[in-house]
Design an enzyme around this catalytic site. Structure first.
Site, mmCIF file in Angstrom:
data_model
loop_
_atom_site.group_PDB
_atom_site.id
_atom_site.type_symbol
_atom_site.label_atom_id
_atom_site.label_comp_id
_atom_site.label_asym_id
_atom_site.label_seq_id
_atom_site.Cartn_x
_atom_site.Cartn_y
_atom_site.Cartn_z
ATOM 1 N N GLY A 213 0.883 -1.111 0.206
ATOM 2 C CA GLY A 213 -0.055 0.172 0.046
ATOM 3 C C GLY A 213 0.972 0.910 0.164
ATOM 4 C CB SER B 267 -8.697 0.318 12.283
ATOM 5 O OG SER B 267 -9.161 1.385 12.504
ATOM 6 C CD GLU C 51 -13.938 3.549 12.287
ATOM 7 O OE1 GLU C 51 -14.908 3.491 12.368
ATOM 8 O OE2 GLU C 51 -13.346 4.832 12.624
ATOM 9 C CE1 TYR D 120 -10.257 -0.068 7.226
ATOM 10 C CE2 TYR D 120 -11.581 0.929 9.250
ATOM 11 C CZ TYR D 120 -10.120 0.156 8.049
ATOM 12 O OH TYR D 120 -9.147 0.630 8.718
HETATM 13 P P1 NAP Z 1 -5.058 4.716 2.286
HETATM 14 O O1 NAP Z 1 -3.765 6.019 1.557
HETATM 15 O O2 NAP Z 1 -6.489 4.421 1.903
HETATM 16 O O3 NAP Z 1 -3.728 3.807 1.401
HETATM 17 C C1 NAP Z 1 -4.539 1.689 1.494
HETATM 18 C C2 NAP Z 1 -4.002 2.049 0.454
HETATM 19 O O4 NAP Z 1 -3.719 0.259 0.014
HETATM 20 C C3 NAP Z 1 -2.977 2.293 -0.842
HETATM 21 O O5 NAP Z 1 -2.011 1.902 -1.550
HETATM 22 C C4 NAP Z 1 -3.617 1.518 -1.831
HETATM 23 O O6 NAP Z 1 -4.065 0.872 -3.610
HETATM 24 C C5 NAP Z 1 -4.030 -0.587 -0.840
HETATM 25 N N1 NAP Z 1 -4.348 -1.568 -1.548
HETATM 26 C C6 NAP Z 1 -6.212 -1.139 -1.651
HETATM 27 N N2 NAP Z 1 -6.733 -2.304 -1.965
HETATM 28 C C7 NAP Z 1 -5.726 -3.126 -2.131
HETATM 29 C C8 NAP Z 1 -5.259 -4.376 -2.935
HETATM 30 N N3 NAP Z 1 -6.486 -5.474 -3.619
HETATM 31 N N4 NAP Z 1 -4.005 -4.719 -2.494
HETATM 32 C C9 NAP Z 1 -3.261 -4.184 -2.728
HETATM 33 N N5 NAP Z 1 -3.173 -2.605 -2.020
HETATM 34 C C10 NAP Z 1 -4.547 -2.378 -1.502
HETATM 35 O O7 NAP Z 1 -5.396 4.563 3.594
HETATM 36 P P2 NAP Z 1 -3.606 4.687 5.404
HETATM 37 O O8 NAP Z 1 -4.886 6.521 5.147
HETATM 38 O O9 NAP Z 1 -2.719 5.750 3.875
HETATM 39 O O10 NAP Z 1 -4.262 3.837 5.923
HETATM 40 C C11 NAP Z 1 -2.652 2.816 5.942
HETATM 41 C C12 NAP Z 1 -3.303 1.431 6.655
HETATM 42 O O11 NAP Z 1 -3.562 2.093 8.502
HETATM 43 C C13 NAP Z 1 -4.188 1.287 6.335
HETATM 44 O O12 NAP Z 1 -4.635 -0.068 5.954
HETATM 45 C C14 NAP Z 1 -5.998 1.477 6.868
HETATM 46 O O13 NAP Z 1 -6.941 1.169 7.002
HETATM 47 C C15 NAP Z 1 -4.881 1.740 8.790
HETATM 48 N N6 NAP Z 1 -5.385 2.438 9.161
HETATM 49 C C16 NAP Z 1 -5.566 3.856 8.817
HETATM 50 C C17 NAP Z 1 -6.206 4.884 9.749
HETATM 51 C C18 NAP Z 1 -5.768 6.378 8.861
HETATM 52 O O14 NAP Z 1 -6.265 7.874 10.069
HETATM 53 N N7 NAP Z 1 -5.154 6.816 8.548
HETATM 54 C C19 NAP Z 1 -6.092 4.848 10.744
HETATM 55 C C20 NAP Z 1 -6.454 2.964 11.090
HETATM 56 C C21 NAP Z 1 -6.012 2.512 10.684
HETATM 57 P P3 NAP Z 1 -4.680 2.176 -4.463
HETATM 58 O O15 NAP Z 1 -3.382 3.394 -4.575
HETATM 59 O O16 NAP Z 1 -4.448 0.974 -5.781
HETATM 60 O O17 NAP Z 1 -6.138 2.429 -3.543
#
Ligand code: NAP
Length: 350
Positions: free
Chosen positions: A8, A125, A127, A149
């Site tokens: 990701g 998370s 969540e 989720y």
């Molecule tokens: P994000 O910006 O939505 O990034 C998600 C990444 O996952 C993107 O690179 C996306 O690729 C990739 N992805 C989605 N489906 C996929 C698949 N089938 N196979 C491979 N890659 C895939 O999320 P983020 O904010 O950076 O968060 C990073 C992680 O932390 C996530 O797991 C999220 O659930 C978790 N998290 C985030 C927060 C927050 O507040 N930001 C809080 C708690 C947990 P594409 O670019 O191709 O879509």
């Protein structure tokens, strides 16, 4: 030289973590999905696109995961890939479960079979606490997921513990509370607000539709949170950690600060649209990060008001540059107006 594999890498955290690890002297490998138009703007925005080795992986495809580990031979794997948007998980619960939940088991199985010495970070998370009644949440708080989720994240969270305890893997869950930045995706409420505030200020938009304005979250600054991910993998023993600010604020408070920044009253520009109200909502989150502070030496430095202002300022600057004809890696200029995106009716009427 240490080697890290980030799944990701095209997302918000992936880009910041890659930047952080490059500065620490790591060789960084990042996985991206094969989509019709690749989405590397965040890596370009941080000027690190040319410093990363990219491998195409889909978490739906076990063999692509195995291949990426064989190619990168990492010391550390950070699994940041997920269908990460709670709202979309109600519309695509099966894909969300397969990617965000089962995808993690595929990585754990790959590690157990071909790279058992790898240190593994799982993006868990806040969540998973769901719609809870506790004044704050820590690693020992009861989990009560309230969305597909969150249910998928909790499944993954538990699998990490099972592989750690059962097979002795060095695997950690980072229970991160919301963290935001100018690189946040536009569907997330914080960035949706700051992008619209910038457009309203410049006369490009005059109204923004949102869901529940009373939801409360613990919001931190993403570049600080990626350091905590790394710290978790540098300890003697693997464990799970909450990363948060220990403050809670509502969407209304966010709107207040964001609109104050441009000298306008949010109540004149915001309307509530049912389509953004979730069937089950998480009303209140506030993280207790005492364990991280004591064991990892981690604490947040950017607090709520600063965070909101960083985001509004950045969106405003980017729209102004764009209006002047400057072109740069960025997402907002071609993001569709959400009024054009039809929503599957989330809540069934009886
Ligand atoms: P994000 O910006 O939505 O990034 C998600 C990444 O996952 C993107 O690179 C996306 O690729 C990739 N992805 C989605 N489906 C996929 C698949 N089938 N196979 C491979 N890659 C895939 O999320 P983020 O904010 O950076 O968060 C990073 C992680 O932390 C996530 O797991 C999220 O659930 C978790 N998290 C985030 C927060 C927050 O507040 N930001 C809080 C708690 C947990 P594409 O670019 O191709 O879509």
């Amino acid at each position: 030289m240490k080697r890290a594999l980030i799944t990701g890498i095209t997302g918000q955290d992936g880009a910041y973590l890659a930047d952080f690890l490059l500065k620490k002297g790591y060789k960084v490998y990042g996985t991206f999905r094969r989509v019709s138009t690749p989405n590397f703007w965040r890596l370009q925005y941080l000027n690190i696109f040319d410093k990363i080795e990219l491998i195409s992986v889909d978490l739906l495809d076990s063999f692509s995961i195995i291949e990426s580990i064989k190619i990168s031979r990492p010391n550390e794997i950070y699994n940041l890939a997920a269908q990460s948007f709670v709202g979309a998980s109600f519309e695509q619960p099966i894909a969300s479960g397969e990617i965000t939940g089962l995808g993690v088991t595929k990585i754990l199985e790959a590690i157990r079979n071909i790279a058992p010495d790898v240190r593994f970070y799982q993006a868990s998370s806040s969540e998973i606490f769901g719609d809870n009644t506790f004044s704050e949440q820590s690693e020992t708080t009861h989990f009560n997921p309230s969305s597909p989720y969150a249910a998928a994240k909790l499944y993954a969270h538990n699998m990490v513990k099972i592989y750690r305890n059962g097979y002795g893997l060095y695997a950690c869950n980072g229970i991160l509370f919301n963290h935001e930045s100018p690189l946040r995706g536009l569907e997330f409420v914080t960035r949706k607000i700051t992008n619209s505030v910038a457009k309203i200020r410049l006369g490009l938009e005059n109204n923004l539709e949102l869901g529940n304005l009373d939801s409360r979250r613990d919001w931190g600054y993403a570049p600080e949170y990626v350091e905590a991910m790394w710290l978790m993998l540098q300890q003697d023993k693997p464990d799970d950690y909450v990363i948060a600010t220990n403050e809670t604020h509502s969407i209304k408070e966010f709107l207040n600060i964001a609109f104050d920044f441009i000298g306008l009253n949010w109540e004149n520009y915001i309307s509530v649209n049912e389509k953004f109200i979730r069937p089950v909502d998480v009303r209140h989150l506030k993280g207790n990060y005492t364990k991280s502070s004591e064991n990892l030496g981690w604490k947040p430095n950017i607090h709520f008001k600063d965070l909101v202002e960083i985001m509004v300022k950045s969106d405003l600057e980017r729209w102004i540059k764009w209006q002047k004809g400057e072109h740069f890696a960025w997402d907002a200029w071609n993001y569709p107006n959400e009024k054009r995106i039809l929503s599957r009716k989330l809540k069934l009427e009886r």
